[in-house]
Design a protein around this motif. Structure first.
Motif, short mmCIF file in Angstrom:
data_model
loop_
_atom_site.label_atom_id
_atom_site.label_comp_id
_atom_site.label_asym_id
_atom_site.label_seq_id
_atom_site.Cartn_x
_atom_site.Cartn_y
_atom_site.Cartn_z
N ALA A 83 6.60 12.98 13.72
CA ALA A 83 5.17 12.58 13.97
C ALA A 83 4.44 12.90 15.15
O ALA A 83 4.98 13.37 16.00
CB ALA A 83 5.09 11.04 13.65
N GLN A 84 3.07 13.02 15.18
CA GLN A 84 2.08 13.59 16.15
C GLN A 84 2.51 15.11 16.56
O GLN A 84 2.41 15.39 17.62
CB GLN A 84 2.26 12.70 17.35
N GLY A 85 3.23 15.79 15.78
CA GLY A 85 3.49 17.26 15.89
C GLY A 85 4.55 17.14 17.26
O GLY A 85 4.85 18.48 17.91
N ILE A 86 5.45 16.34 17.41
CA ILE A 86 6.33 16.59 18.46
C ILE A 86 7.45 17.30 18.18
O ILE A 86 8.05 17.49 17.19
CB ILE A 86 6.95 15.04 18.87
N ALA A 142 0.92 -1.10 0.06
CA ALA A 142 -0.13 -0.06 0.00
C ALA A 142 0.87 1.34 -0.11
O ALA A 142 2.09 1.25 0.56
CB ALA A 142 -1.04 0.00 1.33
N VAL A 143 0.31 2.35 -0.72
CA VAL A 143 0.81 3.65 -0.50
C VAL A 143 0.11 4.58 0.68
O VAL A 143 -1.15 4.40 0.83
CB VAL A 143 0.81 4.43 -1.67
N ILE A 144 0.62 4.89 1.66
CA ILE A 144 -0.07 5.43 2.84
C ILE A 144 0.18 6.92 3.07
O ILE A 144 1.28 7.33 2.97
CB ILE A 144 0.46 4.62 4.25
N PRO A 145 -0.95 7.53 3.03
CA PRO A 145 -0.78 9.07 3.26
C PRO A 145 -0.05 9.53 4.44
O PRO A 145 -0.03 8.79 5.55
CB PRO A 145 -2.37 9.44 3.41
N SER A 146 0.79 10.28 4.48
CA SER A 146 1.73 10.61 5.44
C SER A 146 1.34 11.94 6.12
O SER A 146 0.94 12.86 5.35
CB SER A 146 3.18 10.84 4.95
N GLU A 147 1.19 12.17 7.53
CA GLU A 147 0.89 13.23 7.84
C GLU A 147 1.76 14.41 7.89
O GLU A 147 1.62 15.38 8.36
CB GLU A 147 0.34 12.98 9.21
N ARG A 148 3.07 14.09 7.57
CA ARG A 148 4.31 15.04 7.36
C ARG A 148 4.35 15.59 6.10
O ARG A 148 4.58 14.92 5.10
CB ARG A 148 5.54 14.35 8.10
#
Length: 530
Positions: A524-527, A157-163
């Motif tokens: 990730a998670q805005g850290i 799968a290609v997974i959307p990144s949050e970054r």
């Protein structure tokens, strides 16, 4: 079940006569096996043939005669083979998957060219009728077709990144070395299911067949050997180490075997699973079945009777998907049982290579002993023998028994644990709900089938409150699974899946990959870590 098997099984029985070309030596010669009475087959292949283990006599269960002598493998043979596999896997895994698929396609063609003699050898060594022996080789051919196509379709799968500026994908890579421990009842197909998929996934394979199926394993390996040699590939990619429980134990415990696929009894499967888990390896378990068929009051009885006959008597009751329990609605119970007994009375039991024979021998003398002990347990536990229950008169030189029908309580101990023989327990039910409850009450959960013409019952049977098995059929037998669907079961059946669907994932390593092409480092998670 293959169409040819279906037609032969339900065709009008012809006069008993020897099948043409059933000479043992001609079958062995056609498969490049030794034919001289003093010759010895070698049970180890890893690029070269050999073996330093015990001598084993391969026996025909129909006659008790020795087919050939085999020099089995030793622990040292296995360890040497695994060492050679470790070398070969570094080369094999770098070959593009479609190219590996081309090798499997060539194996498919080589198997197809030998389908008749290999099918005859299965009949001679295992005891199943010729149509089923050839059908088993066809299963290997079919899964090789499937694997060839799959070699161009493995994808992640290609997974959307949050970054921002990051790309995520899923990768599937070879797991490494695969060990296949196969059972006697399918001496060709079980290995085929595992090896064809393993190979296109980029793994090397070592095969430990059941000792009583070793000739079929040697014949298959010789066919594959020629394909590997033709393509200048290491023979250890498709290795063979025959032997007893010591070989199986070493495969289970050896850290260089990344996946162990075991087909056999729940008892031994539990030991294999624990040994593999103890070293944090991966296991694929295909264990006991104890399968049930339900015939509801609205069922097509013609279809149901024909299906039960093959499901319960095919391969002399020695399939993991054989029907052991038959739940019949009380309104049609008497009619179904009468028709089944009549159908059973038409079955010819005898040499599986003779025309008209639909039920061959049990595989070993011990199998006959278990059958007879099971019959006594039925009687002791309040059951009644409605048909059969004895060895076949006049055929004492082989392991022949009468296909048997009983009437017994659903919760009798003998019903809760399958006997690998043609014993069918019939049980009267008052409703589909009761039948589903009793279908699900046993420890095993492989295959199940419902015969009905009511669409509401079909969706209940296949839904969350229906059968708890891995294979849930409607208006077809419990056996004869197609390779396109994942094959396997729940609970004490082990949870493994082979053949189609996404079963290929078991033979690979899943990797979640994130690629940063942004030049910055958002976490990730805005850290914030600055």
């Amino acid at each position: 079940m293959k169409p040819s098997t279906f037609r032969m099984f339900y065709a009008t029985r012809s006069a008993l006569k020897p099948h043409r070309d059933c000479n043992v030596n001609s079958v062995l010669a056609a498969l490049d096996l030794e034919t001289h009475s003093s010759s010895i087959q070698h049970g180890v292949y890893n690029g070269k043939w050999g073996g330093n283990g015990e001598m084993f006599n391969a026996v025909n269960p129909s006659t008790g005669q020795i087919l050939s002598k085999v020099r089995m493998g030793s622990i040292s043979d296995l360890k040497q083979t695994i060492s050679l596999m470790n070398e070969a896997k570094t080369y094999w895994r770098e070959i593009p998957a479609p190219k590996r698929g081309e090798i499997v396609r060539q194996m498919r063609e080589a198997l197809a060219n030998k389908i008749e003699p290999l099918g005859k050898l299965v009949s001679l060594e295992m005891g199943k009728i010729l149509a089923e022996g050839i059908g088993e080789v066809q299963e290997y051919i079919d899964i090789a077709d499937y694997a060839t196509g799959l070699s161009r379709m493995i994808s992640g799968a290609v997974i959307p990144s949050e970054r921002p500026g990051h790309f995520m994908k899923e990768m599937w890579n070879p797991i490494g070395n695969v060990g296949v421990i196969s059972a006697f009842n399918f001496p060709v197909a079980v290995y085929g299911w595992n090896s064809a998929i393993s190979l296109i996934c980029g793994n090397t394979v070592v095969w430990k067949p059941a000792p009583t199926g070793v000739l079929s394993a040697i014949a298959v390996t010789k066919i594959l050997q020629k394909v590997l040699e033709k393509n200048n590939l290491p023979g250890s990619i498709c290795s063979l180490v025959s032997g007893g429980s010591d070989i199986g134990s070493e495969i289970s415990q050896n850290k260089n075997i990344n996946l162990v696929s075991f087909t056999g009894s729940t008892k031994i499967g539990r030991e294999v699973g624990l040994a593999v888990q103890n070293r944090f390896g991966r296991s694929l378990l295909e264990l006991g079945g104890n399968n049930a068929i339900i015939i509801d009051e609205d069922a097509d009885l013609d279809l149901a009777i024909r299906s039960v006959l093959f499901a319960a008597v095919g391969t002399a009751g020695q399939r993991c998907t054989t029907a052991r329990r038959l739940f019949v609605h009380k309104k049609v119970y008497d009619v179904v049982v009468q028709r089944l007994i009549k159908a059973y009375d038409q079955i010819k039991v005898g040499n599986p290579l003779e025309e008209g024979v639909l039920c061959g021998p049990l595989h070993t003398n011990n199998s006959v002993k278990n059958f007879l002990e099971g019959i006594e347990q039925v009687k002791q536990q309040g059951g009644t023998i409605l048909r059969g229950g004895t060895r076949v008169a006049g055929l004492e030189c082989g392991n022949f028994v009468e296909p048997t029908i009983t009437s017994i309580a659903h919760d009798a101990p003998i019903v809760q644990n399958e006997i690998f023989a043609p014993i069918l327990h019939t049980i009267k039910v008052t409703s589909l709900d009761q039948a589903i409850e009793w279908n699900n009450e046993v420890g095993q959960g492989l295959s199940s089938s419902l015969f009905t013409t009511d669409i509401k019952k079909i969706f209940k049977w296949t839904g969350p409150s229906g059968s708890d098995c891995g294979i849930v059929n409607v208006n077809i037998p419990t056996n004869g699974a197609e390779i396109g669907g994942a094959f396997g079961g729940e609970k004490e059946t082990g949870g493994g899946r082979e053949a189609g669907s996404d079963s290929w994932k078991q033979y690979m390593r899943r990797q979640s990959c994130t690629i940063n092409y942004s030049g910055s480092l958002p976490l990730a998670q805005g850290i914030k870590f600055e």
